[in-house]
Design an enzyme around this catalytic site. Structure first.
Site, short mmCIF file in Angstrom:
data_model
loop_
_atom_site.label_atom_id
_atom_site.label_comp_id
_atom_site.label_asym_id
_atom_site.label_seq_id
_atom_site.Cartn_x
_atom_site.Cartn_y
_atom_site.Cartn_z
N LYS A 35 32.15 35.51 48.89
CA LYS A 35 30.97 35.76 48.05
C LYS A 35 29.63 35.31 48.64
O LYS A 35 28.86 36.01 48.45
CB LYS A 35 31.24 35.11 46.71
N ASN A 91 41.59 44.35 40.84
CA ASN A 91 41.69 44.22 42.12
C ASN A 91 42.62 43.18 42.63
O ASN A 91 42.94 42.56 41.76
CB ASN A 91 40.38 44.13 42.81
N GLY A 114 41.46 38.88 29.73
CA GLY A 114 41.26 37.47 30.47
C GLY A 114 39.85 37.28 30.45
O GLY A 114 38.77 37.84 29.80
N GLU A 147 33.29 31.08 40.74
CA GLU A 147 34.17 32.28 41.27
C GLU A 147 35.84 31.96 40.95
O GLU A 147 36.33 30.92 41.28
CB GLU A 147 33.86 32.36 42.68
N ASP A 148 36.42 32.97 40.22
CA ASP A 148 37.76 32.87 40.25
C ASP A 148 38.31 31.76 39.45
O ASP A 148 39.29 31.25 40.12
CB ASP A 148 38.51 33.19 41.43
N TYR A 180 35.71 41.50 51.92
CA TYR A 180 36.07 41.08 50.67
C TYR A 180 37.05 41.88 50.03
O TYR A 180 37.99 42.23 50.71
CB TYR A 180 34.70 41.35 49.69
N ASP A 206 33.25 36.56 37.31
CA ASP A 206 34.26 37.30 36.72
C ASP A 206 33.75 37.50 35.34
O ASP A 206 34.28 38.62 34.66
CB ASP A 206 35.41 36.36 36.80
N ALA A 247 37.61 38.33 32.86
CA ALA A 247 37.15 39.66 32.98
C ALA A 247 36.82 40.54 31.81
O ALA A 247 35.58 40.95 31.58
CB ALA A 247 37.39 40.42 34.16
#
Length: 461
Positions: free
Chosen positions: A173, A421, A302, A244-245, A101, A268, A304
């Protein structure tokens, strides 16, 4: 009583079972199993235990000299033997999670088309949407799916738009769900929604394996995503759909659209928010204070950042009994355009979800601004003396020595969370933040880092 190993009736034989990662046991097949499945001449004669297989695989892994080579080896192992893959990682979890990951998976995803060997999930391309249902049913035939992880790869792990390489984050994930949550990998499905890419490097790459087209937007995008979601609802109504993302313009919007009609989760937004809340609650246990008495600066507004702001705000309301409008006043949000203020909201296209957290312009009269007239991070820290500084901007080094020391000057135990990250994009190395605050800072990061030394000589892990 020890738990009995589940028994399966398997119709596969010979090479078919050896190439099935779900049922392949490699040299762990017993003599009786080898006879039953026609494997006697297909395997060396020695029967190995799972412990012996793990020892061999770990030794092979250590021969790989870089994280990306280790990532590639583990991916190959996963393609061959699920039991061995998950057992090996489970026995070396702290060491290998950063390999499968963040941060290593970001590099693997960025090189996806050049590292590609075989399919690892479901690829639903915008160009093939007319056959989406048939493709979906073909791949899920006979399966009982409990978890579906999907990404459109617009905002991958701090490295942005990665096109079809987003399948890598979905599969990674899904593996985390198995390793940490005990999810049966045969009941999970990893999906990439290939709606094109605006990453010009990918579009110019002759080896790019995705749909070579600019990213689809607007109504066409919404219809494509909705077609996929409705297939999930129709055929797996009890599954969890994990987003995800996704990019900032779609993440919150899609979560709000589907959260009342299906079990959906955006990692997120909700996952990052929950983990950050847990960190801060642990920190205020040390400072013996309350959520509602903190002054929060969130650098990066954003998906997150807003997930964190909403989670913390809601916790202040529910735990400390503060009205929502008052809880909003504890936050100072800084985006690419600077501090979110009334005038910024009125003159730019700031997303609506940021509006409740905007600061009155009267608070910032006389504040030092940049050449564009924006109030930036250092000025905010100097003027309000925050107790909590959260980074989710992917702006490497944004928490400079001057910023961190200014925060420490106004706060006995500064809570500093550089969460971006992969690690090369983190706002501050925790070792530096620890040094600049004389060991006073309470730190948590979004990527793994080596321990930092406290003034006492003990490790801060």
């Amino acid at each position: 009583m020890p738990e009995e190993t589940p028994q399966f009736r398997v119709a596969l034989r010979g090479d078919a079972i050896l190439t099935s990662p779900r049922f392949n046991k490699g040299t762990a097949f017993t003599i009786a199993e080898r006879k039953a499945f026609g494997l006697t001449g297909r395997l060396p004669s020695k029967v190995n235990t799972l412990d012996e297989q793990c020892k061999r695989a770990y030794a092979q892994l250590q021969m790989r000299d870089t994280p990306i080579r280790k990532n590639s080896f583990l991916q190959s192992l996963k393609d061959q033997n699920w039991v061995l893959y998950y057992t090996l990682i489970g026995r070396h979890l702290k060491e290998l999670i950063p390999i499968i990951y963040t941060p290593t998976e970001a590099e693997a995803i960025s090189q996806y088309s050049h590292l590609f060997r075989r399919s690892e999930g479901m690829y639903l391309a915008f160009a093939d949407q007319d056959t989406m249902e048939a493709d979906f049913l073909e791949q899920t035939k006979g399966q009982n799916i409990d978890l579906i992880v999907c990404s459109d790869a617009e905002a991958i792990l701090g490295i942005g738009d990665q096109g079809v390489g987003g399948i890598g984050i979905s599969t990674a994930k899904s593996a985390i769900y198995t390793l940490i949550g005990g999810m049966d990998p045969s009941k999970s499905l990893s999906v990439t929604l290939d709606v094109g890419t605006n990453n010009q490097d990918l579009l110019d790459d002759e080896l790019y394996v995705g749909w070579p087209h600019k990213r689809v937007r607007g109504e066409e995008y919404d219809k494509f995503v909705d077609k996929f979601v409705q297939l999930v609802r129709k055929y797996f109504p009890n599954s969890l759909l994990h987003f995800e993302d996704f990019g900032v313009t779609n993440a919150q919007r899609l979560l709000e659209r589907y959260r009342t009609t299906h079990s959906v989760f955006n990692d997120d937004i909700q996952g990052t928010g929950a983990v950050t809340l847990a960190c801060i609650m642990a920190a205020i246990g040390v400072t013996k204070s309350k959520l509602s008495t903190q002054r929060y600066v969130i650098f990066g507004a954003g998906s997150a950042g807003m997930g964190i702001a909403h989670q913390l705000r809601d916790a202040i309301v529910s735990i400390d009994g503060v009205p929502e409008s008052e809880a909003n006043k504890q936050f100072y949000l800084i985006d690419k355009d600077g501090l979110i203020t009334d005038s910024l909201v009125s003159t730019t296209s700031v997303r609506g979800e940021l509006h409740p957290f905007r600061r009155p312009d009267s608070e910032w009269e006389g504040a030092q601004t940049d050449e564009e007239g924006k109030v930036r991070l250092l000025e905010v820290v100097k003027r309000i003396s925050p107790t909590v500084l959260i980074g989710c901007s992917t702006r490497a080094g944004a928490f400079t020595e001057e910023v961190v020391k200014a925060m420490a000057a106004g706060c006995e135990r500064p809570i500093i969370l550089p969460l971006s990250n992969p690690s090369q994009l983190v706002e501050v190395d925790p070792k530096d933040a620890n040094e600049w605050t004389g060991g006073k800072a309470l730190l948590a990061t979004g990527s793994p880092f080596p321990p930092a030394k406290r003034p006492s000589g003990k490790d801060y892990k």
